[in-house]
Design a protein around this motif. Structure first.
Motif, mmCIF file in Angstrom:
data_model
loop_
_atom_site.group_PDB
_atom_site.id
_atom_site.type_symbol
_atom_site.label_atom_id
_atom_site.label_comp_id
_atom_site.label_asym_id
_atom_site.label_seq_id
_atom_site.Cartn_x
_atom_site.Cartn_y
_atom_site.Cartn_z
ATOM 1 N N UNK A 363 0.863 -1.184 0.000
ATOM 2 C CA UNK A 363 0.000 0.000 0.000
ATOM 3 C C UNK A 363 0.899 1.234 0.000
ATOM 4 N N UNK A 411 0.891 -1.788 5.702
ATOM 5 C CA UNK A 411 -0.433 -1.408 5.228
ATOM 6 C C UNK A 411 -1.341 -0.928 6.364
ATOM 7 N N UNK A 483 -9.041 4.848 -6.808
ATOM 8 C CA UNK A 483 -9.343 3.410 -6.862
ATOM 9 C C UNK A 483 -8.395 2.594 -5.995
ATOM 10 N N UNK A 484 -8.844 1.420 -5.559
ATOM 11 C CA UNK A 484 -7.945 0.557 -4.780
ATOM 12 C C UNK A 484 -6.664 0.221 -5.549
ATOM 13 N N UNK A 487 -3.953 2.703 -5.091
ATOM 14 C CA UNK A 487 -3.380 2.848 -3.739
ATOM 15 C C UNK A 487 -2.207 1.898 -3.546
ATOM 16 N N UNK A 488 -2.042 0.965 -4.484
ATOM 17 C CA UNK A 488 -1.004 -0.057 -4.317
ATOM 18 C C UNK A 488 0.133 0.162 -5.302
ATOM 19 N N UNK B 171 -16.115 0.502 -6.416
ATOM 20 C CA UNK B 171 -14.757 0.051 -6.760
ATOM 21 C C UNK B 171 -14.134 -0.754 -5.627
ATOM 22 N N UNK B 172 -14.450 -0.358 -4.393
ATOM 23 C CA UNK B 172 -13.856 -1.050 -3.249
ATOM 24 C C UNK B 172 -14.678 -2.270 -2.827
ATOM 25 N N UNK B 175 -13.111 -5.566 -3.085
ATOM 26 C CA UNK B 175 -11.900 -5.801 -2.286
ATOM 27 C C UNK B 175 -12.283 -6.499 -0.988
#
Lengths: 489, 372
Positions: A363, A411, A483-484, A487-488, B171-172, B175
């Protein structure tokens, strides 16, 4: 596109590839590579490819042209990546005049320790912070910038403590940036004699005047626990106390004591405990005086525990929060065999199958996230107060971490910052951040359109679900940055 | 030793601490006047609170009449006062005294930031620590996450936020990991705040002072009620450095303070039981008034503690009197209770005592009996 042969004939090192692609490159040369008007191809696979992976880990995130530029180094991707890594490991060969020009206005950061006292502390902290952002955003020596970030936490100094308010700027320059990819033993020595470190961990008041005086152990303890051996590195409380005795007598001239020579580091034999010391099972003979310092640093700087501690932290930064033991072993042994050569140690890390294999396990910390968004969108920025404020909200203001362990690199520590990341993404995409500006249309056209933008920011083609969500949104840019996947790294 | 949070039946993680810092060195002898002490009246011929004006608290002390809105909180036993309180810093310099008080010694970070980091009750939320104003106060430095806000309206995604938030949630949603979980918490918190912002304001909240201070208190109450995981909020109230024409300076300041606290108390209602407000200042003022109808920098002042189960209706700290042998240095009320000993029992409702001790390194705590 030019051929590799043509490129070599340009007389450039491979390192120059990225330099030429930067926006300030001389136009006639840049046009030979990727003309500013000609779109580049974004990442094209469904999973993060090797180029995206390596650029993502060795830098603060790819700019629109970086992926294409690295691929253009060699038709063979493995070779291209290898040469990109080599170039990044030799930063002195990379032309960085563009960022140096931008940093010229922060001349105060080049002042000697004593001269730094002439400036207001708030000015120095703001300048340091801006310079860190600008280097991370614009420097072509990206791996160097990443390692500066790493060492800044490893040798953490809170710029708010005592005279660190003035002296951290010198530490940043003379300890962290000077040695970030150099020799660890040299960096350790520079840190031990850094006026800011002598302030931050109280080394300056570690004085032995008369029998019965107790040494101040603060620096000795953190030197062993954080800077070298690590908390389970096999030292005892007795070692800490003996270490403190060996380091007694080093001090720095401070504001309250003197008028001249502020910030000057000096050794006072009368404050040094010159008796015999026993550290880590070794004897430091009596009478060495100031040479005690080198004697003890020699004991610890290349100690197997130090190698393991640093290898673990490096693998945590570059591979995964919970780094694989095989990679740690290999990196630790290279650290020792290279006599603490940082670039050499990293080269070994980047060659491990564990590094080559992982994808997106990390992350981004807030600073990394913010800068990577600026880079991904080719945003122009002054690195100024609006960004400092955003970093503070996310709990990641540079040079302001209070305790000597530095900002965490896992993270869990940073999951609470998502809202501010989304907030930042929305503000950046709609140009609501003072001092920072981007042109979404230009970024899209560089990447050949909307699909290219998506693949560039996600570092792969979007999934079906992502495509549907993005298609329904009036503007995809803030969503992509929030967006996820972004983040990475 | 179990921490008090468990004793009172309110879990530490449900509690909020609100720190109000009176910047400039507030005169404890005006806020909470020792009206029964003749020496006080002799030292303050012009600026004293007379026994007739003062709102009696006990045998010695009376509240300044401008603090009248606090009387009901005192009467209900929710407001405690500690007198002759301050820090060990004797420089009488605003900068040095505030610096020491907020850092609580020479350790790095501020006492509150350190405390929040040390107690680490889990995932720090985006709104776990909020500083109202333009700058992070030194006390909050080092917190796992700290937000400086002028207004809660900053806390949005801007135009088109609604759609963006929905898309982000989508979007999450795929996850199934810690990031996804954290994202869902965040979206929930935002939605709760949004609902609160749109809900009609409770009538009780209408009498907050119409200024930054009142607004900060109102929004703090909003965050507490919204249950977004607010652990601590800091609010500054300036205007206490009364070297000249003290009365004209302090009266409006006391007005704001008392009206704000009373409105906050009314606004929170039952949530006051899990919210503690502490009011502090860097030092008090010289006992004797000066020739400009003001007072100069001194040492001991007062602290207030309101709500959260504090056993109030008492002035703690005792009264040494103002005889010349009781005064310190140039004629100052001495510090008899270190401010850390007032903060410590409050922090002990939010964490184990060992955590509280580590937030105040190098100091041997003797917590004041705020709760007992």
């Amino acid at each position: 596109m030019i051929t590799r042969r043509q490129f070599v004939e340009l007389g450039g090192t491979l390192a120059a590839v990225s330099a030429l692609a930067c926006e300030e490159a001389p136009p006639q040369l840049a046009s030979l590579l990727t003309p500013a008007t000609e779109p580049v191809a974004p990442p094209a696979s469904d999973d993060v490819d090797l180029v995206s992976h390596v650029v993502g880990r060795l830098s603060f995130g790819p700019r629109p042209r970086d992926h294409a530029n690295v691929r253009s180094i060699d038709p063979d991707t493995d070779r291209a990546v290898e040469r990109y890594v080599d170039a990044q490991l030799a930063p002195e060969a990379i032309d960085d005049t563009a960022v140096e020009t931008r940093l010229r206005r922060y001349g105060e950061l080049e002042e000697s320790a004593g001269e730094l006292y002439e400036y207001k502390e708030q000015v120095l902290l703001a300048s340091l912070t801006s310079a860190a952002i600008l280097r991370a955003r614009y420097s072509e020596r990206q791996l160097h910038a990443v390692m500066v970030d790493f060492w800044t936490d490893h040798f953490n100094i809170d710029s708010a403590k005592g005279d660190c308010r003035w002296l951290k700027a010198a530490d940043d320059r003379d300890v962290i940036r000077a040695h970030a990819l150099g020799s660890f033993p040299e960096m350790l020595r520079a840190s031990s004699l850094s006026p800011a470190m002598l302030w931050y961990l109280d080394g300056r008041v570690n004085r032995y005047g008369a029998p019965g005086d107790r040494p101040n152990e603060n620096y000795a303890r953190e030197l062993l626990e954080l800077h070298t051996l690590g908390v389970h590195g096999g030292y005892t409380q007795q070692d800490v106390m003996e270490m403190a005795r060996a380091l007694s007598g080093w001090t720095v001239r401070s504001r309250r004591e003197v008028v001249f020579g502020l910030g000057k580091v000096e050794f006072h034999p009368e404050w040094h405990d010159d008796g015999e010391k026993h550290i880590l099972g070794r004897v430091i003979p009596a009478g060495l005086g100031s040479r005690d310092l080198d004697a003890v640093l020699d004991l610890i700087s290349l100690h197997p525990s130090t190698a393991r501690h640093l290898a673990t932290k490096l693998c945590r930064r570059f591979i995964a929060d919970d780094p694989p033991a095989t990679a740690v072993d290999r990196v630790a042994s290279t650290f020792v065999s290279s006599r603490g050569n940082i670039a050499g140690t990293l080269r070994a890390l980047f060659a491990t199958p564990e590094f080559m294999r992982v994808r997106r396990t990390k992350l981004k910390r807030p600073f990394h996230f913010v800068v990577s968004a600026l880079r991904a969108t080719d945003a122009r920025t002054d690195g100024g107060p609006a960004l400092h404020e955003m970093l503070r909200r996310m709990g990641h203001a540079p040079y302001q971490y209070p305790t000597p362990d530095g900002y965490a690199d896992d993270e869990t520590s940073w999951l609470g910052t998502l809202l501010w990341r989304w907030n930042f993404a929305a503000a950046l995409a709609s140009n609501r951040i003072a001092g920072t500006h981007l042109e979404p249309a230009a970024v899209r056209s560089t990447l050949g359109g909307e699909a290219g933008l998506r693949a560039h920011i996600l570092a792969r083609r979007p999934t079906v679900a992502e495509r549907e969500i993005l298609a329904a949104a009036p503007d995809s840019l803030p969503l992509l940055l929030a967006s996820p996947a972004f983040q990475r790294y | 030793m179990p921490s008090l949070g468990f004793v009172t039946g309110i879990a530490p993680r449900d509690r909020t601490l609100v720190v109000i810092f009176l910047r400039g060195g507030a005169d404890g002898l005006t806020l909470v006047a020792p009206v029964a002490d003749d020496a006080y009246h002799r030292a303050r011929p012009t600026l004293r609170v007379t026994e007739r004006e003062g709102l009696p608290l006990d045998d010695v002390f009376a509240l300044h009449p401008r603090l009248a809105p606090l009387v009901p909180l005192w009467a209900s036993g929710e407001l405690a006062i500690v007198h002759s309180v301050g820090s060990e810093d004797a420089t009488r310099s605003h900068f040095e005294a505030q610096d020491l008080m907020e850092h609580a010694g020479t350790a790095a970070g501020g006492w509150l930031g350190r405390f929040l980091r040390l107690r680490a009750i889990g995932q720090p939320g985006a709104l776990c620590a909020v500083a109202f104003g333009t700058e992070l106060p030194a006390a909050l430095r080092g917190a796992p996450s700290a937000t400086v806000l002028r207004s809660l309206s900053t806390f949005s995604l801007g135009d088109g936020a609604h759609g963006m938030l929905r898309a982000i949630a989508d979007l999450y949603a795929i996850e199934h990991n810690a990031i996804g979980e954290s994202a869902r918490d965040t979206v929930n918190a935002l939605q709760r705040l949004e609902r609160l912002a749109n809900a009609p304001r409770p009538l009780a909240a209408a009498d907050y002072p119409r200024d930054d201070f009142g607004e900060a208190l109102r929004q703090t109450a909003q965050l507490v009620r919204a249950g977004v995981g607010l652990e601590a909020a800091t609010i500054d109230l300036g205007g206490w450095d009364s070297h000249f024409t003290q009365q004209q300076l302090l009266e409006p300041a006391m007005d704001r303070l008392a009206r704000g606290l009373a409105a906050f108390h009314r606004d929170l209602g039952p949530d006051m039981a899990r919210t503690t407000v502490v009011v502090m200042t860097e030092f008090g003022r010289r006992v004797a008034e000066n020739s400009a109808l003001g007072t100069d920098h001194g040492r001991g002042s007062v602290m207030f503690a309101l709500g959260g189960g504090v056993r109030g209706g008492r002035v703690l700290g005792g009264w040494p009197g103002l005889g010349s042998d009781a005064l310190e240095g140039p004629g100052d009320l001495p510090v008899r209770t270190n401010y850390r000993n007032v903060l410590a029992p409050i922090l002990s409702t939010m964490a184990e005592p060992s955590v509280v001790a580590r937030a105040f390194p190098g100091f041997n705590l003797e917590p004041a009996a705020l709760f007992g």
